[in-house]
Design a protein around this motif. Structure first.
Motif, mmCIF file in Angstrom:
data_model
loop_
_atom_site.group_PDB
_atom_site.id
_atom_site.type_symbol
_atom_site.label_atom_id
_atom_site.label_comp_id
_atom_site.label_asym_id
_atom_site.label_seq_id
_atom_site.Cartn_x
_atom_site.Cartn_y
_atom_site.Cartn_z
ATOM 1 N N VAL A 198 0.586 -1.275 0.364
ATOM 2 C CA VAL A 198 -0.391 -0.096 0.004
ATOM 3 C C VAL A 198 1.154 1.345 0.026
ATOM 4 C CG1 VAL A 198 -1.864 -1.299 1.005
ATOM 5 C CG2 VAL A 198 -0.270 -0.354 2.595
ATOM 6 N N GLY A 199 0.519 2.697 -0.383
ATOM 7 C CA GLY A 199 1.072 3.680 -0.289
ATOM 8 C C GLY A 199 0.191 4.657 -1.059
ATOM 9 N N GLU A 200 0.949 5.762 -1.329
ATOM 10 C CA GLU A 200 0.292 6.871 -1.418
ATOM 11 C C GLU A 200 -0.670 7.248 -2.517
ATOM 12 O OE1 GLU A 200 1.693 9.665 -0.555
ATOM 13 O OE2 GLU A 200 2.218 8.831 1.279
ATOM 14 N N PHE A 201 -1.611 7.840 -2.635
ATOM 15 C CA PHE A 201 -2.097 8.110 -3.704
ATOM 16 C C PHE A 201 -3.903 7.331 -3.439
ATOM 17 C CE2 PHE A 201 1.170 10.353 -4.213
ATOM 18 C CZ PHE A 201 0.403 11.956 -3.266
ATOM 19 N N GLY A 202 -3.519 6.120 -3.246
ATOM 20 C CA GLY A 202 -4.660 4.604 -2.332
ATOM 21 C C GLY A 202 -3.620 3.557 -3.378
ATOM 22 N N GLN A 203 -2.167 3.332 -3.979
ATOM 23 C CA GLN A 203 -1.387 2.415 -4.580
ATOM 24 C C GLN A 203 -1.658 0.879 -3.671
ATOM 25 O OE1 GLN A 203 2.463 4.095 -5.821
ATOM 26 N NE2 GLN A 203 1.192 5.598 -7.480
ATOM 27 N N MET A 204 -2.262 0.673 -4.520
ATOM 28 C CA MET A 204 -1.643 -1.209 -4.181
ATOM 29 C C MET A 204 -0.642 -1.946 -5.156
ATOM 30 S SD MET A 204 -5.099 -1.572 -2.074
ATOM 31 C CE MET A 204 -6.391 -0.896 -2.908
ATOM 32 N N LEU A 205 0.200 -2.894 -4.528
ATOM 33 C CA LEU A 205 0.778 -3.974 -5.322
ATOM 34 C C LEU A 205 0.098 -4.880 -4.359
ATOM 35 C CD1 LEU A 205 4.225 -2.541 -6.035
ATOM 36 C CD2 LEU A 205 2.129 -2.505 -7.222
ATOM 37 N N ARG A 206 0.214 -6.464 -5.393
ATOM 38 C CA ARG A 206 0.286 -8.140 -4.621
ATOM 39 C C ARG A 206 0.984 -8.681 -5.615
ATOM 40 N NH1 ARG A 206 -4.116 -11.527 -7.188
ATOM 41 N NH2 ARG A 206 -4.439 -12.780 -4.837
ATOM 42 N N SER A 207 1.236 -9.674 -4.720
ATOM 43 C CA SER A 207 2.403 -10.899 -4.960
ATOM 44 C C SER A 207 1.265 -11.687 -4.711
ATOM 45 C CB SER A 207 3.136 -10.759 -4.563
ATOM 46 O OG SER A 207 4.653 -11.564 -4.651
ATOM 47 N N THR A 208 1.838 -12.841 -5.652
ATOM 48 C CA THR A 208 1.185 -14.042 -5.991
ATOM 49 C C THR A 208 2.095 -15.294 -5.329
ATOM 50 O OG1 THR A 208 1.028 -14.761 -8.007
ATOM 51 C CG2 THR A 208 -0.953 -13.293 -6.932
ATOM 52 N N ASP A 209 3.229 -14.797 -5.471
ATOM 53 C CA ASP A 209 5.040 -15.779 -5.604
ATOM 54 C C ASP A 209 5.449 -15.576 -3.983
ATOM 55 O OD1 ASP A 209 6.163 -13.615 -6.635
ATOM 56 O OD2 ASP A 209 6.222 -14.199 -8.411
ATOM 57 N N GLY A 210 4.845 -14.531 -3.127
ATOM 58 C CA GLY A 210 6.051 -15.259 -2.221
ATOM 59 C C GLY A 210 6.969 -13.480 -2.595
ATOM 60 N N GLY A 211 6.491 -12.926 -3.428
ATOM 61 C CA GLY A 211 6.638 -11.231 -3.154
ATOM 62 C C GLY A 211 8.101 -11.415 -4.529
ATOM 63 N N ASP A 212 8.291 -12.619 -5.278
ATOM 64 C CA ASP A 212 9.173 -12.549 -6.293
ATOM 65 C C ASP A 212 8.874 -11.560 -7.654
ATOM 66 O OD1 ASP A 212 10.839 -14.270 -4.790
ATOM 67 O OD2 ASP A 212 9.732 -16.007 -6.097
ATOM 68 N N SER A 213 7.454 -11.650 -7.613
ATOM 69 C CA SER A 213 6.650 -10.383 -8.505
ATOM 70 C C SER A 213 5.983 -9.844 -8.081
ATOM 71 C CB SER A 213 6.271 -11.218 -9.861
ATOM 72 O OG SER A 213 5.409 -12.268 -9.714
ATOM 73 N N TRP A 214 5.177 -8.199 -8.446
ATOM 74 C CA TRP A 214 4.088 -7.652 -8.441
ATOM 75 C C TRP A 214 3.517 -7.220 -9.155
ATOM 76 C CZ3 TRP A 214 3.538 -7.729 -2.860
ATOM 77 C CH2 TRP A 214 4.950 -7.421 -1.941
ATOM 78 N N GLN A 215 2.260 -7.064 -9.390
ATOM 79 C CA GLN A 215 1.160 -6.456 -9.697
ATOM 80 C C GLN A 215 0.661 -5.374 -9.344
ATOM 81 O OE1 GLN A 215 0.719 -9.960 -9.622
ATOM 82 N NE2 GLN A 215 2.861 -10.040 -10.529
ATOM 83 N N PRO A 216 0.434 -4.479 -9.993
ATOM 84 C CA PRO A 216 -0.830 -3.201 -9.109
ATOM 85 C C PRO A 216 -2.462 -3.578 -9.723
ATOM 86 C CG PRO A 216 -0.009 -2.947 -11.437
ATOM 87 C CD PRO A 216 0.808 -3.975 -11.590
ATOM 88 N N VAL A 217 -3.228 -3.434 -8.056
ATOM 89 C CA VAL A 217 -4.057 -3.823 -7.714
ATOM 90 C C VAL A 217 -4.991 -2.250 -8.335
ATOM 91 C CG1 VAL A 217 -6.150 -4.592 -5.895
ATOM 92 C CG2 VAL A 217 -3.483 -6.018 -6.429
ATOM 93 N N ALA A 218 -6.112 -2.453 -8.448
ATOM 94 C CA ALA A 218 -7.147 -1.580 -8.397
ATOM 95 C C ALA A 218 -7.781 -0.915 -7.345
ATOM 96 C CB ALA A 218 -7.671 -1.204 -9.964
ATOM 97 N N GLY A 219 -7.811 0.285 -6.715
ATOM 98 C CA GLY A 219 -8.693 -0.017 -4.933
ATOM 99 C C GLY A 219 -9.139 1.156 -5.654
ATOM 100 N N PRO A 220 -10.409 1.061 -4.869
ATOM 101 C CA PRO A 220 -11.461 2.763 -4.663
ATOM 102 C C PRO A 220 -11.174 3.244 -4.049
ATOM 103 C CG PRO A 220 -11.687 1.091 -2.794
ATOM 104 C CD PRO A 220 -10.479 0.518 -3.381
ATOM 105 N N VAL A 221 -9.619 4.075 -3.573
ATOM 106 C CA VAL A 221 -9.090 5.060 -2.722
ATOM 107 C C VAL A 221 -8.588 5.897 -3.027
ATOM 108 C CG1 VAL A 221 -10.675 4.980 -0.803
ATOM 109 C CG2 VAL A 221 -8.548 4.405 -0.984
#
Length: 142
Positions: free
Chosen positions: A1-24
Motif C-alpha cells: 500500500v502507498g501514496e494516493f491509494g496505490q496497491m501492489l499484490r504478489s501471488t508468488d511470495g514477493g518475487d513479482s508484484w502487480q498493481p491492484v485497482a483500489g477504490p480510493v
C-alpha cells in the motif's frame, strides 16, 4: 500500500508484484492479512479497506473518523487500527462491523504502530505506551 491509494499484490511470495485497482485515492499507511484471503488496509482521512480474496479486490468500509489511521493489526478477536489524536477502530473478525473510539479519553497522542504482547498492546508514535484493557500507561514517565 502507498501514496494516493496505490496497491501492489504478489501471488508468488514477493518475487513479482502487480498493481491492484483500489477504490480510493487517499494514501494508505498500513496493511495486514490475518490469513491468505482476509486483509485490511488503513490510511489517511479514516480510510479503511477490506479484502476477502487475497488482495485481488478491496471494498471501502464505512468511514467512522476523519483522523488518519496509521497501523492495523489482527488479534484473535478481530481487527484493531490506531491513528491520530488517539483514535482506535476495532472490528469483528470478518471486518464487517467497525466501531470507533479513543485509546484513552485522557490521551490524544498520535499512534503509528500497535503491537500485541500477550494480553496487552504496545503503542508507538508521539510516545511509547502500554495499553492493558482500557488503562493506558505512558512509558518513561514517573
Amino acid at each position: 500500500v502507498g501514496e494516493f491509494g496505490q496497491m501492489l499484490r504478489s501471488t508468488d511470495g514477493g518475487d513479482s508484484w502487480q498493481p491492484v485497482a483500489g477504490p480510493v485515492k487517499s494514501s494508505l499507511m498500513s496493511v495486514h492479512f490475518r490469513d491468505a484471503q482476509h486483509g485490511v488496509a488503513v490510511g489517511l482521512a479514516g480510510t479503511v479497506l477490506v479484502s476477502a480474496d487475497g488482495g485481488a479486490s478491496w471494498k471501502e468500509a464505512p468511514q467512522l473518523t476523519r483522523e488518519h489511521l496509521n497501523c492495523v493489526i489482527w488479534q484473535p478477536s478481530g481487527w484493531v487500527a490506531v491513528g491520530d489524536k488517539g483514535v482506535r477502530l476495532v472490528a469483528d473478525p470478518d471486518a464487517r462491523t467497525w466501531k470507533a473510539g479513543r485509546i484513552s479519553s485522557k490521551d490524544l497522542s498520535w499512534r503509528t504502530q500497535i503491537v500485541r504482547m500477550a494480553d496487552d498492546f504496545v503503542l508507538a508514535g508521539a510516545n511509547l505506551a502500554l495499553l492493558h484493557g482500557d488503562e493506558l500507561r505512558i512509558l518513561g514517565r514517573d
